[in-house]
Design an enzyme around this catalytic site. Sequence first.
Site: not given
Ligand code: IFM
Length: 457
Positions: A171, A359
């Site tokens: 990210e 994710e």
């Molecule tokens: O916890 C975070 C993760 O580190 C990166 N993506 C989003 C998740 C939730 O906010």
Amino acid sequence: MIDPKDLSARFPGDFLFGVATAAFQIEGASKADGRKPSIWDAFSNMPGRVHNRDNGDIACDHYNRLEADLDLIQSMGVKAYRFSIAWPRILPDGTGPINEKGLDFYDRLVDGCKARGIQTFATLYHWDLPLTLMGDGGWTARSTAYAFQRYARIVMERLGDRLDSVATFNEPWCSVWLSHLYGIHAPGERNMEAALAALHHTNLAHGLGVEAIRDAAPSVPVGLVLNAHSIFPGSDGPADRAAMLRAFDFHNGVFFDPVFKGHYPPAFMEALGTQMPEIAEGDLATINRPLDWWGLNYYTPMRVADDPSEGAVFPATVAAPPVEESRTDIGWEICPSALRSLVEELYARYDLPDLYITENGAAYNMGIEDGAVDDQPRLDYYARHLSVCADLVGEGYPLRGYFAWSLMDNFEWAEGYRMRFGLVHVDYETQVRTIKKSGLWYGALAGRFPHGNHKAG
Ligand code: IFM
């Protein structure tokens, strides 16, 4: 409730189901075995930055509970583990001497996964920049990109013979815009020029990292994990639609375009190009190296309207209200269909390789009652989003796997420990782990794979 058996029938037998975490969020042991502070250690100890001034000193104490946590993953029937490597454990000052004990920890982690039949998906950078590098400007300094390249090479020379997959960055939107323009994540900067420097140097570091990985461990598939935004206009009017396109360039295009097309979005460059740092000859070719896969992190859509105010800075948008009523405990709108339209749009715009949902998940903060955690809303969130994934596979998108965020409750950055994303509940006083209802459900689904004629990777 969607039956895991019915859902599993909609995925190919070699679809990969995993769980994800990140080093700073779970490891703790912040001073153990030669680790030095990262920018998140410093940031979380500053007043007013993180809820309750929570920090990563202990977190889930995963560093000291590694074997038990790997047993937990195995017991859930999950076949892949996405974790990140802490740069400050490997090179405590970012550059300079290698800390063998840091590498030893990830040796144990990778070997422990292998011994349990769990595939390893490592991420090299999930935001814990060694604090010493901030002295040179952190990501605003070009030198950090070269420091990252050396770090990537060192990790891959040690672990590359056993990793199933590696991503350079997690990210970059967060470590660029959220960290340098919006001031919400470390280092808490709020400055466009700093953010643009961080943007280009992060993209450059990604490309340099890919070169180092391919050189050190040519057989490991390399990818990049992007939290691409599913962006909708606040209305059908032309001003809001134009705002949406600008927002796409700003939030998605500045990462996707250089990596997959070899240039920055023209409208973005027209608006902000004069404030960009030096883009040296060859930088864009370095960033534009072919990838084996890419990862999409999706949680919620973004809705934007035009910002008509004079002097509004690109992308000149304001937030438009959510459309769906349901939200998770962190306040994020729940909209599974936006995952589908996002994947469709990205494959229409770019020539993209294989995809993993790296994710997806939901914050719900219910606790233990009578020894169990009944988190039905999280289970429903997973079921609805996985159903979209099954549709995407059915439509022929090259979606190869899905990682739930997260294996267990952990340090949720500026929210500290108050937001819980885990399939497994963590009692931070005792470090007792309790698999939630959603975790049992996800395990029942994941445990059905691989099956049929497919072999595990
Ligand atoms: O916890 C975070 C993760 O580190 C990166 N993506 C989003 C998740 C939730 O906010």
